[in-house]
Design a protein around this motif. Sequence first.
Motif, PDB file in Angstrom:
ATOM      1  N   ASN A  40       0.641  -1.130  -0.092  1.00  8.74           N
ATOM      2  CA  ASN A  40       0.030  -0.203   0.008  1.00  8.74           C
ATOM      3  C   ASN A  40       0.825   1.254   0.155  1.00  8.74           C
ATOM      4  O   ASN A  40       0.630   1.894  -0.779  1.00  8.74           O
ATOM      5  N   ARG A  41       1.892   1.304   0.886  1.00  8.21           N
ATOM      6  CA  ARG A  41       2.644   2.633   1.138  1.00  8.21           C
ATOM      7  C   ARG A  41       3.348   2.884  -0.160  1.00  8.21           C
ATOM      8  O   ARG A  41       3.250   4.107  -0.770  1.00  8.21           O
ATOM      9  N   ARG A  59       0.898   3.435  -3.337  1.00 12.94           N
ATOM     10  CA  ARG A  59       0.253   4.661  -3.125  1.00 12.94           C
ATOM     11  C   ARG A  59       0.927   5.927  -3.204  1.00 12.94           C
ATOM     12  O   ARG A  59       0.465   6.879  -3.921  1.00 12.94           O
ATOM     13  N   GLU A  89      10.470   4.046   3.657  1.00 11.81           N
ATOM     14  CA  GLU A  89      10.550   2.987   4.927  1.00 11.81           C
ATOM     15  C   GLU A  89       9.071   2.367   4.599  1.00 11.81           C
ATOM     16  O   GLU A  89       7.926   3.094   4.741  1.00 11.81           O
ATOM     17  N   LEU A  90       9.003   1.164   4.403  1.00 13.35           N
ATOM     18  CA  LEU A  90       7.810   0.237   4.380  1.00 13.35           C
ATOM     19  C   LEU A  90       7.348  -0.149   5.833  1.00 13.35           C
ATOM     20  O   LEU A  90       8.166  -0.825   6.366  1.00 13.35           O
ATOM     21  N   PRO A  91       6.156  -0.088   5.975  1.00 12.56           N
ATOM     22  CA  PRO A  91       5.846  -0.403   7.449  1.00 12.56           C
ATOM     23  C   PRO A  91       5.472  -1.827   7.363  1.00 12.56           C
ATOM     24  O   PRO A  91       5.134  -2.540   8.623  1.00 12.56           O
ATOM     25  N   VAL A  92       5.208  -2.617   6.501  1.00 10.26           N
ATOM     26  CA  VAL A  92       4.957  -3.979   6.231  1.00 10.26           C
ATOM     27  C   VAL A  92       5.989  -4.486   5.565  1.00 10.26           C
ATOM     28  O   VAL A  92       6.597  -4.386   4.535  1.00 10.26           O
ATOM     29  N   GLU A  93       6.315  -5.802   6.263  1.00  5.66           N
ATOM     30  CA  GLU A  93       7.046  -6.762   5.487  1.00  5.66           C
ATOM     31  C   GLU A  93       6.391  -8.018   5.258  1.00  5.66           C
ATOM     32  O   GLU A  93       5.522  -8.631   6.170  1.00  5.66           O
ATOM     33  N   VAL A  94       6.504  -8.359   3.971  1.00  8.31           N
ATOM     34  CA  VAL A  94       5.899  -9.697   3.447  1.00  8.31           C
ATOM     35  C   VAL A  94       6.338 -10.842   3.841  1.00  8.31           C
ATOM     36  O   VAL A  94       7.658 -11.040   3.286  1.00  8.31           O
ATOM     37  N   LEU A  95       6.065 -11.768   4.584  1.00  9.00           N
ATOM     38  CA  LEU A  95       6.884 -12.840   5.117  1.00  9.00           C
ATOM     39  C   LEU A  95       6.506 -14.134   4.343  1.00  9.00           C
ATOM     40  O   LEU A  95       7.561 -14.784   3.877  1.00  9.00           O
ATOM     41  N   GLU A  96       5.328 -14.271   3.764  1.00  7.16           N
ATOM     42  CA  GLU A  96       4.875 -15.304   3.055  1.00  7.16           C
ATOM     43  C   GLU A  96       3.893 -15.143   1.946  1.00  7.16           C
ATOM     44  O   GLU A  96       2.900 -14.526   2.760  1.00  7.16           O
ATOM     45  N   VAL A  97       3.933 -15.797   0.803  1.00  4.65           N
ATOM     46  CA  VAL A  97       2.633 -15.515   0.070  1.00  4.65           C
ATOM     47  C   VAL A  97       2.252 -16.863  -0.521  1.00  4.65           C
ATOM     48  O   VAL A  97       2.934 -17.760  -0.834  1.00  4.65           O
TER      49      VAL A  97
END
Lengths: 287, 342
Positions: free
Chosen positions: B78-79, B82, B202-210
């Motif tokens: 999103n960040r 956006r 800086e991204l507030p979300v870290e994708v761990l697994e999809v």
Amino acid sequence: MGYNCVVCIKQVPDTGKVTGDAMKADGTINRAALPAIFNPEDQNALEAALRVRDQHGGTVTVITMGLPAACTILREALMCGADKAYLVTDRRAAASDTLATSYILSQAVKKLNPDLVFCGRQAIDGDTAQTGPQIAEKLGATLVTYLEGLEIKDGFAYATRNIGTGTEKVKAKLPALFTVMEKCGELRPFQARLAMKYKKARAPMELPKETADADYEALKAKGLDIGQWNLDDIGCDLSRCGKAGSPTLVNKIVNVVLAGGEFQEFQPTDEDMGRLVGSLIADHTIG
Amino acid sequence: MDRSQGEVWIYAEQEDGVLSDVALELLGKGRELAGTLGVPVAAVLLGSGVEGLAAKLFEYGADKVRLVDDPALRNYQNRSYRETMIELINEIHPQICVFGATFQGRDLAPSIASALRCGLTADCTELKIGDYTDPATKEEFKNLLMQCRPAFGGNIIATIVNPRNWPQMATVREGVMKMLDPVSGKSGELVKHQAKCLDGLELPVEVLEVVRTAKTVNLKGARVIVAGGAGVGSAENFKLLHELAEALGGTVGGTRAAVDLGYLEHERQIGQTGVTVRPALYIACGISGAVQHLAGMQESQKIIAINTDKDAPIFSVAHYGIVGDVCDVLPKIIKAVKAKAI
């Protein structure tokens, strides 16, 4: 350490029960003709917040924006275990679209300075799913949409999201706002003790005018007060609220005239069904 | 500033380097809107290593492709998406931005609209250009985006406009707009942009697994759809719909009411907030015909309606009607189909 959670909830007409007199002649919703309910995914959002409190302590505060009648769902939330409830009500908020609504709600949420904010993914009366993401943007909070599972650990949110083509596990910084889906879990039932207690909870606007002040003080003493905020209380810029703050305008509303083409009726008999299937084969619709 | 010469933008959603169908569908509508306005239609493509997708966007109708190719945009977040879109919109000033109402589009579009303080209409079933006069101020606006969507309850379509806060933004569900036939080899102008906002963002979300799950239901591609509503009565009764669908080589779908009642899975929902379909044959079982449902199926070539209520609106769009109970009628149709050995 506990987490302070805020849950934004909405009272909606039960669109599952739409009948002929659900709309007024001008095309707006005749709310009186429809039962009003606690928006289903907002119930899941409340459950998600209550589970965070079960595990880590902290508080769960519910907020709704609407007419005083919306206090019904605030009481329901209290009966399920919410600690505190606020009604945001103001005539100047009428006709707010999603942009203005999210602004007003974000101002209310800011006042509570929470670690976690929960919204239902969408409300069943509009299905736009816009208010949650827009509140997050205005708060500067991390947005996590389509939440299906949540764990809080070491000050981070570990969330499972539905991404349409599958699921995604993410680690999100707090403060964060989650839009919650049904899969997060059904809202727990009323607790008998809380139901007895909070059925008497009221916001000032629900009390008889003559004795409202004294009555409300008495409720406060018993912890039965529902907080009530107007736009000034939450520091709103009025140009961003209500009609003035809503960029979308309804240009016109038209009744759909259903296209009546060739129509053929068949009787529910074996013979007629054979004829029907035969004609579908004849014009190559099937077969 | 005068934005009336601004471009029409279609958000070219991609995931793992694959363009979404809805983006290609929207390019067709974008072409039409841009043609009426006399401006270019641009596909806006964000990602990492996705330049190769531009050719396809041109073939499906884009005059321009505006590309931001950056390692920071590898996964949708999103960040980052956006901020990139906001920077582009503030630099280029498009007059219209349309997004697919997908999981990604419904995450991204409201965030952008919030930051730019402009309007956003969700799940439009039609978009066109028209004039608008504000009834309060009598101010006239030429060539606005008319955003049509069924309004809650009753057979009503509301048209929404955003006359003052541009860009005019809308989302559209998959399948609603018809995809143009691609013009092989058609080219256009590829404009590469750099998004300054991505530097050190800086991204507030870290994708761990999809985890991707295979799509098990393909309503859009089905030639025959047997659809059920609340009138089917139970999940048990839906077995009859599955039986008929199987006999006809079709797929089972349903209304939102049937999904809400737990009769079938959400991915089988047909209508404004589900999938829009145009099969050769649509058999509507126990469906009354709310406008939100009709929006998603009324362009079917042949429609058969089965309902106990002879005044149900579904009969108005049907070619063949049977007044009766689904549980009585369906076994007779199944029997007839099997007898003809299709």
